[in-house]
Design a protein around this motif. Structure first.
Motif, PDB file in Angstrom:
ATOM      1  N   ASN A   8       0.802  -1.220   0.000  1.00 45.42           N
ATOM      2  CA  ASN A   8       0.000   0.000   0.000  1.00 45.42           C
ATOM      3  C   ASN A   8       0.832   1.266   0.000  1.00 45.42           C
ATOM      4  O   ASN A   8       0.291   2.348   0.102  1.00 45.42           O
ATOM      5  N   SER A   9       2.131   1.142  -0.075  1.00 44.06           N
ATOM      6  CA  SER A   9       2.963   2.316   0.091  1.00 44.06           C
ATOM      7  C   SER A   9       4.295   2.107  -0.612  1.00 44.06           C
ATOM      8  O   SER A   9       4.692   0.988  -0.890  1.00 44.06           O
ATOM      9  N   ASN A  10       4.980   3.201  -0.876  1.00 45.28           N
ATOM     10  CA  ASN A  10       6.316   3.117  -1.452  1.00 45.28           C
ATOM     11  C   ASN A  10       7.383   3.077  -0.373  1.00 45.28           C
ATOM     12  O   ASN A  10       8.556   3.158  -0.677  1.00 45.28           O
ATOM     13  N   ILE A  11       6.962   2.978   0.873  1.00 43.70           N
ATOM     14  CA  ILE A  11       7.905   2.975   1.986  1.00 43.70           C
ATOM     15  C   ILE A  11       8.624   1.633   2.030  1.00 43.70           C
ATOM     16  O   ILE A  11       8.006   0.578   2.020  1.00 43.70           O
ATOM     17  N   ASP A  12       9.912   1.681   2.081  1.00 46.76           N
ATOM     18  CA  ASP A  12      10.730   0.484   2.174  1.00 46.76           C
ATOM     19  C   ASP A  12      10.724   0.021   3.626  1.00 46.76           C
ATOM     20  O   ASP A  12      11.103   0.770   4.529  1.00 46.76           O
ATOM     21  N   ILE A  13      10.289  -1.198   3.834  1.00 42.91           N
ATOM     22  CA  ILE A  13      10.180  -1.742   5.189  1.00 42.91           C
ATOM     23  C   ILE A  13      11.534  -1.744   5.885  1.00 42.91           C
ATOM     24  O   ILE A  13      11.642  -1.393   7.057  1.00 42.91           O
ATOM     25  N   LYS A  14      12.562  -2.112   5.170  1.00 45.51           N
ATOM     26  CA  LYS A  14      13.902  -2.122   5.763  1.00 45.51           C
ATOM     27  C   LYS A  14      14.269  -0.728   6.263  1.00 45.51           C
ATOM     28  O   LYS A  14      14.811  -0.576   7.351  1.00 45.51           O
ATOM     29  N   ASP A  15      13.942   0.299   5.469  1.00 48.53           N
ATOM     30  CA  ASP A  15      14.271   1.674   5.860  1.00 48.53           C
ATOM     31  C   ASP A  15      13.513   2.107   7.115  1.00 48.53           C
ATOM     32  O   ASP A  15      14.086   2.755   7.997  1.00 48.53           O
ATOM     33  N   ILE A  16      12.241   1.774   7.204  1.00 48.49           N
ATOM     34  CA  ILE A  16      11.461   2.207   8.374  1.00 48.49           C
ATOM     35  C   ILE A  16      11.940   1.498   9.635  1.00 48.49           C
ATOM     36  O   ILE A  16      12.003   2.097  10.712  1.00 48.49           O
ATOM     37  N   ILE A  17      12.336   0.244   9.508  1.00 45.33           N
ATOM     38  CA  ILE A  17      12.873  -0.478  10.669  1.00 45.33           C
ATOM     39  C   ILE A  17      14.225   0.114  11.062  1.00 45.33           C
ATOM     40  O   ILE A  17      14.517   0.285  12.248  1.00 45.33           O
ATOM     41  N   GLU A  18      15.030   0.469  10.085  1.00 45.05           N
ATOM     42  CA  GLU A  18      16.309   1.125  10.382  1.00 45.05           C
ATOM     43  C   GLU A  18      16.085   2.481  11.049  1.00 45.05           C
ATOM     44  O   GLU A  18      16.840   2.865  11.944  1.00 45.05           O
ATOM     45  N   ASP A  19      15.050   3.194  10.637  1.00 44.80           N
ATOM     46  CA  ASP A  19      14.720   4.468  11.283  1.00 44.80           C
ATOM     47  C   ASP A  19      14.364   4.256  12.753  1.00 44.80           C
ATOM     48  O   ASP A  19      14.762   5.046  13.618  1.00 44.80           O
ATOM     49  N   TYR A  20      13.620   3.203  13.038  1.00 46.47           N
ATOM     50  CA  TYR A  20      13.243   2.880  14.417  1.00 46.47           C
ATOM     51  C   TYR A  20      14.487   2.574  15.240  1.00 46.47           C
ATOM     52  O   TYR A  20      14.673   3.092  16.341  1.00 46.47           O
ATOM     53  N   ASP A  21      15.372   1.766  14.676  1.00 48.76           N
ATOM     54  CA  ASP A  21      16.624   1.422  15.353  1.00 48.76           C
ATOM     55  C   ASP A  21      17.453   2.683  15.608  1.00 48.76           C
ATOM     56  O   ASP A  21      17.961   2.902  16.702  1.00 48.76           O
ATOM     57  N   TYR A  22      17.551   3.540  14.605  1.00 46.76           N
ATOM     58  CA  TYR A  22      18.324   4.773  14.734  1.00 46.76           C
ATOM     59  C   TYR A  22      17.734   5.676  15.816  1.00 46.76           C
ATOM     60  O   TYR A  22      18.460   6.246  16.635  1.00 46.76           O
ATOM     61  N   LEU A  23      16.429   5.798  15.823  1.00 45.69           N
ATOM     62  CA  LEU A  23      15.772   6.645  16.807  1.00 45.69           C
ATOM     63  C   LEU A  23      16.052   6.159  18.229  1.00 45.69           C
ATOM     64  O   LEU A  23      16.284   6.956  19.130  1.00 45.69           O
ATOM     65  N   LEU A  24      16.070   4.852  18.416  1.00 47.08           N
ATOM     66  CA  LEU A  24      16.332   4.300  19.741  1.00 47.08           C
ATOM     67  C   LEU A  24      17.782   4.445  20.169  1.00 47.08           C
ATOM     68  O   LEU A  24      18.080   4.401  21.358  1.00 47.08           O
ATOM     69  N   SER A  25      18.676   4.606  19.221  1.00 45.75           N
ATOM     70  CA  SER A  25      20.093   4.664  19.571  1.00 45.75           C
ATOM     71  C   SER A  25      20.722   6.037  19.354  1.00 45.75           C
ATOM     72  O   SER A  25      21.920   6.185  19.486  1.00 45.75           O
ATOM     73  N   TYR A  26      19.935   7.034  19.055  1.00 45.21           N
ATOM     74  CA  TYR A  26      20.477   8.370  18.798  1.00 45.21           C
ATOM     75  C   TYR A  26      20.518   9.215  20.060  1.00 45.21           C
ATOM     76  O   TYR A  26      19.501   9.315  20.732  1.00 45.21           O
ATOM     77  N   PRO A  27      21.552   9.928  20.382  1.00 41.28           N
ATOM     78  CA  PRO A  27      22.883   9.538  19.945  1.00 41.28           C
ATOM     79  C   PRO A  27      23.255   8.235  20.615  1.00 41.28           C
ATOM     80  O   PRO A  27      22.520   7.760  21.471  1.00 41.28           O
ATOM     81  N   ASN A  28      24.344   7.705  20.288  1.00 43.23           N
ATOM     82  CA  ASN A  28      24.715   6.384  20.779  1.00 43.23           C
ATOM     83  C   ASN A  28      24.893   6.421  22.300  1.00 43.23           C
ATOM     84  O   ASN A  28      25.959   6.642  22.815  1.00 43.23           O
ATOM     85  N   SER A  29      23.786   6.239  22.987  1.00 45.07           N
ATOM     86  CA  SER A  29      23.796   6.274  24.440  1.00 45.07           C
ATOM     87  C   SER A  29      22.739   5.325  24.964  1.00 45.07           C
ATOM     88  O   SER A  29      21.947   4.782  24.200  1.00 45.07           O
ATOM     89  N   ARG A  30      22.702   5.130  26.253  1.00 47.06           N
ATOM     90  CA  ARG A  30      21.715   4.227  26.843  1.00 47.06           C
ATOM     91  C   ARG A  30      20.310   4.802  26.756  1.00 47.06           C
ATOM     92  O   ARG A  30      19.344   4.086  26.671  1.00 47.06           O
ATOM     93  N   TYR A  31      20.208   6.110  26.801  1.00 45.92           N
ATOM     94  CA  TYR A  31      18.893   6.749  26.720  1.00 45.92           C
ATOM     95  C   TYR A  31      18.823   7.577  25.448  1.00 45.92           C
ATOM     96  O   TYR A  31      19.663   8.443  25.230  1.00 45.92           O
TER      97      TYR A  31
END
Length: 115
Positions: A8-31
């Motif tokens: 239903n979308s042109n959104i790449d699933i791999k990219d959105i999952i990578e965005d989630y991972d990046y958001l959780l680790s930005y900046p590279n810290s515990r919080y």
């Protein structure tokens, strides 16, 4: 269309999952510092993951566990300006989860053992 893309979308699933991972680790810290003033980014992204039907994707489950551990250890993301498309979903109740007032049975099975 590649199976790693939503039908239903042109959104790449791999990219959105990578965005989630990046958001959780930005900046590279515990919080994830991005939650301090931009928690709405998390909520928008997690809602989008849900809309794409990725709640049961193994990588999303892994990241959800990371998120919940960070919330329990630190604080819930600031929901200032958050557009809560799915207010009934567990990720819109992180403050309650942190306080222990959110019913454990409302969490997906894979997250219940974290509490």
């Amino acid at each position: 269309m590649d199976k790693e893309q939503s039908q239903n979308s042109n959104i790449d699933i791999k990219d959105i999952i990578e965005d989630y991972d990046y958001l959780l680790s930005y900046p590279n810290s515990r919080y994830p510092q991005v939650f301090v003033c931009s928690g709405w980014m998390f909520y928008d992204l997690r809602d989008q993951i849900h809309e794409l039907g990725l709640d049961d994707h193994p990588e999303v489950k892994k990241l959800d566990k990371q998120l919940l551990k960070k919330v329990i250890e630190w604080v819930a993301p600031d929901d200032y300006k958050a557009n809560k498309k799915y207010p009934e979903m567990w990720w819109h109740h992180l403050d309650e989860i942190k306080k222990g007032t959110y019913p454990k049975e409302k969490l997906p099975d894979y997250l219940r053992d974290i509490l």
